[in-house]
Design an enzyme around this catalytic site. Structure first.
Site, PDB file in Angstrom:
ATOM      1  N   HIS C  56      -6.282 -74.933  -0.898  1.00  9.85           N
ATOM      2  CA  HIS C  56      -7.705 -74.045  -0.460  1.00  9.85           C
ATOM      3  C   HIS C  56      -6.943 -72.482   0.382  1.00  9.85           C
ATOM      4  O   HIS C  56      -7.625 -72.279   1.073  1.00  9.85           O
ATOM      5  CB  HIS C  56      -8.522 -74.279   0.469  1.00  9.85           C
ATOM      6  CG  HIS C  56      -8.781 -76.101  -0.519  1.00  9.85           C
ATOM      7  ND1 HIS C  56      -9.486 -75.915  -1.651  1.00  9.85           N
ATOM      8  CD2 HIS C  56      -8.848 -76.632  -0.611  1.00  9.85           C
ATOM      9  CE1 HIS C  56     -10.046 -76.728  -2.369  1.00  9.85           C
ATOM     10  NE2 HIS C  56      -9.081 -77.453  -1.962  1.00  9.85           N
ATOM     11  N   HIS C 218     -11.769 -77.353  -6.562  1.00  5.76           N
ATOM     12  CA  HIS C 218     -10.840 -77.835  -6.935  1.00  5.76           C
ATOM     13  C   HIS C 218     -10.776 -77.475  -8.726  1.00  5.76           C
ATOM     14  O   HIS C 218     -10.284 -78.794  -9.193  1.00  5.76           O
ATOM     15  CB  HIS C 218     -11.027 -79.139  -6.389  1.00  5.76           C
ATOM     16  CG  HIS C 218     -11.223 -79.175  -5.074  1.00  5.76           C
ATOM     17  ND1 HIS C 218     -12.335 -79.233  -4.933  1.00  5.76           N
ATOM     18  CD2 HIS C 218     -10.180 -79.450  -4.046  1.00  5.76           C
ATOM     19  CE1 HIS C 218     -12.395 -79.551  -3.025  1.00  5.76           C
ATOM     20  NE2 HIS C 218     -10.820 -79.574  -2.670  1.00  5.76           N
TER      21      HIS C 218
END
Ligand SMILES: Nc1ncnc2c1ncn2[C@@H]1O[C@H](COP(=O)(O)OP(=O)(O)O)[C@@H](O)[C@H]1O
Ligand SMILES: Nc1ncnc2c1ncn2[C@@H]1O[C@H](COP(=O)(O)OP(=O)(O)O)[C@@H](O)[C@H]1O
Ligand SMILES: [Mg+2]
Ligand SMILES: [Mg+2]
Ligand SMILES: [Mg+2]
Ligand SMILES: [Mg+2]
Lengths: 330, 212, 330, 212
Positions: C56, C218
Site C-alpha cells: 500500500h 487488496h
C-alpha cells in the site's frame, strides 16, 4: 484504453482545473491559457518557467510554488505548447527581474520556447534559457538532436528556483542552473508502454518478458530491448551507464533521484534504491540526499529512471533551501 | 489561358484540402510517429488544422498573405511539438513572401517556397538526409526552381517520392534520432504530412484550373 | 508478472532497506524486525503505531516522522504482520506515555494487533487502539466483519500524530483519532487488478471495458462490476455513496483526499478532483484542503478512492499542524 | 494393540505431513483466496509452515506440548493475516491442553481440539455458518465428541465434507464477507487448509498405527 477521463481531447484543460481547485493556496490557472502560476509572488525575483508536453505529472505544474517554478506551461499530452502559451507563462512569471526558461532538449520544446523568447523580447521582457539534456541513453552530439531532458530536470528546477529566491540576477540564476545541468545525468528503463489519451492505443508493444533499457519519457525507444532483469541488475546497468559519462567519481557527493514513470509501485522504486545506494557506496560516491517517487512520469508507463546530481557547496545549499510546491517540499 | 495565379480563394481551398487529408490520415500519421517518435503527430496536425479552418472561417481575407498569416499563426499556436513551429514558420514565411500580392504566379510561388524552406532550416537546424520534413521541402523547392510552370502531376510525384525516400534514411534530428539504425524502414511522419500539404496544393491548382 | 524486483519472497525486506537508505534523516529500520521507526523521537509523547500488509506504499512507513507515526510495521504483501512484529513497533514507538495503535478494520489486522496489545501489556507498556473503517462500499454491521479501513486512515494518522505531538495524554490522542474516524468516509473504484509478487498473477480479471465500483485496497471486490464510465460519472458515484452515509452535510467543511491506487496517473486524479470539487460546491460543502496523489495504494492497481473528512476547529488545527514524513508534509 | 496415543514424534510427523500438503497446494489455496479474498492464503500458510518446520528442526522436544508450542508460535509470528492468529491460537491452545503429557489419548485429543476451537472463536468472533474455518473446526470437534476412538477414514471424511459445505455458504466474517452473495460457490480458503491439517493428522495416525 482504460482511463479515468472524460474527453481524451480535453484532458489537459480538465487537469489544470482540478489542480487549481485542489491547490488554490499554491497555484492558480491563468484564464484562457495553458499556464499554472504561483499564487504568492516574490517581487523583483527572476521568474522561472518550465513546461512542455503534459503527461509527465507532477511535472511541471507540481513544481510551481515558492522555491521552484513561477509558472508551468502545460502543452497537449507529449506535445510542446506553442510559443504563445509559453509567452503567457513568461508574462505570468515576470516581475521585472527577467525570466529563465528551463527547456528539456527536444526539437519541439526548443523551437517553441525559443520562439516564445523572441516574442517576449518584442514585449521587452528579458528572457534567457537553459536546456536540460541529462539522459545518457542518448549519444551526446551537436550534429544530431542530442540528449533528451528527463527527470534530472526536476533538480534543475530546484536549483534554479532556489537561486532565484535569493534575489540573484538572471545571469547568476542561469549560471547555477547550468551548473546543475552539467552535474546531472539520468538513465531510464521501461517495463511497459503508455497510451496518449487522444491516440487511444499504446505507443508500442512489449512482450511479457521484455524490458527496454534507456527508454525516454514519451515512450521513445531506448538503447536496447532485453529480457526482463532483476531490480539489482537494472540498478547496475543504469548506474554504470551514468558513471561511464565521467561526471560522478569516487569522492563526490551526489543527490539521487529514483523516479517512477507512472505505474511502478513505490515499493519497487525503494527496492531499486537499496541496490543503487549499495553500488554508490562501493564506488566511493557519497549520497547526500535521495528522492524516491514520481517526479517525471510518462503517463502510466511502468519503469523508472535514476538521476545523479553531483553537488558542491552551492548546489547543496540550493538543494536544501525551502521549496513549497505540491510535489516537492523541502 | 490567362496566367491568373493563386488567389485568396485558392489558398482557402488549399487549406481546406490539406485539412481534409490530415483529418483522414490522422491515425496513419500518428502510427508513423508511434513507430519512430512519440505517437502524437497526427493528433497535433489534426488539432492545428482544424483550428486553422475555424480561425480562417471567421474573416473575409483581402489577400493570400493575410489568409496565410492567420493559417500560420494558428498552426504555430495550436499544433505544438516540433511540427507546429516548422509548418507554422513555413506558412508564415510564405505569407511574408507574397505580401501585397493579390495573385501568386509561378516565380512568386517558387520564392515563397524558398523562403518557407529557409524558415524551416533556420528554425529546426536540420540538413537534408536527416529524415525530417526538410527531406520533402528541399527537393520540392529544387523542383520548382528547375521548372518554369506548375506541373501538378510532376509536383505531386516529386513530393511523394521525396517522402518515400525518407523511409530508408537514418534519423539525425527530431525524436526519431534517438532510434538511430532502428529509425530506418519507416516513413518520417512530418514528411508524410508535408506530402499531404503539397499534394493538396497540386490538386487545387489542377482542379481549379489555376495557371501558375 | 512484470515487476522491478529481485525475489518475490523478499520484496518487503528489500523495500525497507531501500527506504531506510533513502530517508535516513527521517526513519530507520529496527534491525531484524518489520519495523521502520522515527529517527527523531519526541520524548514523553504518546507513540503512534500503524501498519498492516505491505503493498500500500507509501502506507504506512511513508507516514513515519514528526507529526504522524512513530513506527510502521510492514507485513508481507497484503498480509497483516504477526503480533511479535507489531510488538516490536510498539516498543519502538513507546517513550513512556503509552502507544496508540491505528488499525484498519480487517480480521487479520485486528487479531494480530490485538494479540500484540496483550503482549505489550505483559511488558507493562500502556497500549490502546482505534480501528479505522471508512469504506462506505461495505455495509456497516457489527454482526459481520464490517467496513474496511482504506485511504481515510491517512487522515487518522495525521490527526492522531498531530495530537500526540501536542503532548496530550493517550486518552485524548485516542479521542481525537476516534473523532477523525467518525468523521471520515471513503469510497474507491478500480480499472484493473494487481499482482501480489509471490502469487505471480493478478488477483482477478477485468475486461477492457469494465470497472469495479467499491473496490478495496487488496483487490477485494466492490459493490458492482460496471461498464467503464467517465471520470465525471465516477466522481458522482463515489461522492453520492459517501454523502448517503449522512456524515457530511451542506454547511460542513471538509478535507478531501483523491487517492491513486498505484498506476492511475496524477493527471487523471486531478481530472477527477475537478468534478469532485464542483459537486461538493453544489452540495454546499466547503473544501478546506485537498490532497491528491498516492497515499494508500494497492500495488499497481489502476483506480482511485475519494475520502472526505469533516472538520471542526480541533481537526483543522491538527490537520494543519506540521508533519515531516516522506509522503506527507505540512 | 496397546493404546499408546500420540507422541512427540507423531506431532512432528503431523506437522511435516501438513507442511507437505500446504506446500503442494499453495497455488490452489491462493487461488481459492483470489476468488473471494485477497489472494495470499496459500502464500501465508506456506511461509508459516516452512518456518515451523525449520524452527522445530532445531530442537529435540521432550513432549508434544513443547513441540506444539514452537509450532504455534512460529505460525503466529510467520503466517500473518487472519490465518496466522487463528491457526496459531488453535495449535497453542492444544499445546496448553496437553501440557505435561508424554502421550495424547483420544479423550485428551478431543479436549485439545475443543480448546483449539474455543481459542479460534475467541480470537475471531465468528460463529458457525459464516464461511470461515470455524465451519471445519466446529463439526470436527462435534465428531470427536460423538465418538470414543479415532476412526481415520471417518475423521477425514467429516473434515472434507465440512470443508466442502463452506462452498454454499455466504461469508459473514473475514475478507470474503465483502462479497456478500458473490462469496457463494467458492470453498473457503481457511477451511481448505484446515482440512489439510486434519487430514494429515488422520494419515499420521493411520500410517503409524497410532491407537488413539
Ligand atoms: N529539427 C527538425 N527539423 C526539421 N524537422 C523536424 C525537426 N525535428 C522534428 N522534425 C519533424 O517533426 C516531425 C515530428 O512532429 P511531431 O510528432 O508533431 O512533434 P514531436 O516530435 O515534438 O512530437 C518529424 O517527423 C520531423 O519531420
Ligand atoms: N474472524 C474470523 N474467524 C475465523 N476465521 C476467519 C476469520 N477471518 C478470516 N478467517 C479465515 O481466514 C482465512 C483467510 O486467511 P488469509 O487469506 O491467510 O488471511 P487474510 O484474510 O488476512 O488475507 C479465511 O478463509 C477464513 O477461513
Ligand atoms: Mg510530441
Ligand atoms: Mg511526435
Ligand atoms: Mg491478506
Ligand atoms: Mg487472504
Amino acid at each position: 484504453m482504460k482511463k479515468l477521463i472524460n474527453d481524451p481531447n480535453n484532458v489537459v484543460e480538465e487537469m489544470m482545473k482540478g489542480m487549481a481547485a485542489a491547490h488554490h493556496d499554491v497555484l492558480k490557472h491563468v484564464p484562457d491559457t495553458a499556464v499554472l502560476t504561483r499564487v504568492e509572488r516574490t517581487a523583483g525575483k527572476v521568474g522561472i518557467v518550465s513546461g512542455g508536453g503534459s503527461g509527465h505529472e507532477p511535472s511541471h505544474a507540481g513544481f510551481v510554488g515558492k522555491g521552484m517554478l513561477d509558472a508551468a506551461v502545460c502543452g497537449p499530452v507529449f506535445t510542446s505548447p506553442g510559443p504563445d502559451q509559453v509567452l503567457e507563462g513568461i508574462k505570468a512569471a515576470d516581475s521585472g527581474a527577467g525570466v529563465l526558461l528551463v527547456i528539456k532538449n527536444y526539437s519541439g520544446d526548443v523551437m517553441n520556447f525559443e520562439m516564445a523568447m523572441e516574442l517576449a523580447e518584442m514585449e521587452t521582457i528579458t528572457v534567457d534559457k537553459v536546456i536540460v539534456n541529462d539522459d545518457v541513453a542518448v549519444e551526446d552530439s551537436t550534429y544530431t538532436t542530442g540528449r533528451r531532458g528527463i527527470a534530472g530536470t526536476v533538480f534543475v528546477h530546484k536549483i534554479a528556483g532556489a537561486k532565484a529566491e535569493t534575489g540573484a540576477p538572471l545571469a547568476e540564476v542561469k549560471a547555477s542552473a547550468e551548473k546543475a545541468i552539467r552535474n546531472v545525468r539520468s538513465m531510464g528503463m521501461a517495463l511497459s508502454a503508455c497510451t496518449i489519451p487522444a491516440a487511444g492505443k499504446p505507443g508500442f508493444e512489449m512482450a511479457e518478458n521484455e524490458m527496454e533499457i534507456g527508454m525516454g519519457i514519451h515512450g521513445e525507444p531506448g538503447i536496447e530491448r532485453t529480457l526482463l532483469k532483476t531490480a539489482d541488475e537494472v540498478a547496475e546497468e543504469l548506474i554504470s551507464k551514468i558513471l561511464q559519462d565521467g561526471v560522478h567519481k569516487s569522492g563526490d557527493e551526489v543527490a539521487v533521484m529514483i523516479n517512477g514513470l507512472g505505474s511502478t509501485p513505490l515499493m519497487e522504486l525503494y527496492i531499486l534504491n537499496g541496490k543503487v545506494s549499495d553500488i554508490l557506496e562501493e564506488k566511493g560516491i557519497t549520497v547526500y540526499k535521495t528522492f524516491v517517487g514520481e517526479y517525471m512520469t510518462a503517463i502510466e508507463m511502468a519503469g523508472c529512471s535514476v538521476s545523479l546530481l553531483k553537488l558542491d557547496d552551492e548546489l547543496k545549499e540550493l538543494l536544501d533551501a525551502p521549496a513549497h510546491t505540491t510535489a516537492f517540499r523541502m | 489561358m490567362i496566367r491568373v495565379g493563386l488567389t485568396t480563394k485558392h489558398i482557402q481551398l488549399w487549406l481546406q484540402k490539406t485539412n481534409e487529408k490530415i483529418q483522414e490520415n490522422k491515425t496513419y500519421l500518428t502510427e508513423l510517429d508511434q513507430a519512430i517518435g512519440d505517437g502524437d503527430h497526427g493528433i497535433n496536425m489534426a488539432r492545428g488544422f482544424e483550428e486553422a479552418i475555424k480561425k480562417t472561417a471567421e474573416s473575409d481575407y483581402e489577400s493570400p498573405s493575410d489568409l496565410l498569416k492567420d493559417w500560420a499563426m494558428t498552426l504555430i499556436s495550436k499544433v505544438g511539438g516540433a511540427s507546429g513551429p516548422l509548418f507554422g514558420t513555413a506558412i508564415l514565411k510564405m505569407s511574408m513572401s507574397v505580401k501585397g500580392k493579390a495573385e501568386i504566379n509561378y516565380a512568386e510561388l517558387t520564392t515563397a517556397f524558398e523562403e518557407a524552406l529557409a524558415g524551416i532550416l533556420q528554425r529546426g537546424h536540420a540538413a537534408e538526409n536527416q529524415k525530417t520534413l526538410v527531406d520533402v521541402w528541399s527537393p520540392i523547392v529544387r523542383f520548382l526552381q528547375e521548372n518554369t510552370a506548375f506541373d501538378s502531376a510532376a509536383f505531386t510525384n516529386q513530393a511523394k517520392e521525396a517522402m518515400e525516400q525518407t523511409k530508408d534514411m537514418q534519423a539525425e534530428k527530431g525524436r526519431a534520432a534517438y532510434l538511430k539504425e532502428r529509425s530506418i524502414g519507416h516513413i518520417d511522419p512530418g514528411s508524410a504530412s508535408s506530402f499531404y500539404l503539397l499534394q493538396s496544393l497540386s490538386e487545387v491548382i489542377e482542379k481549379e484550373g489555376v495557371t501558375v
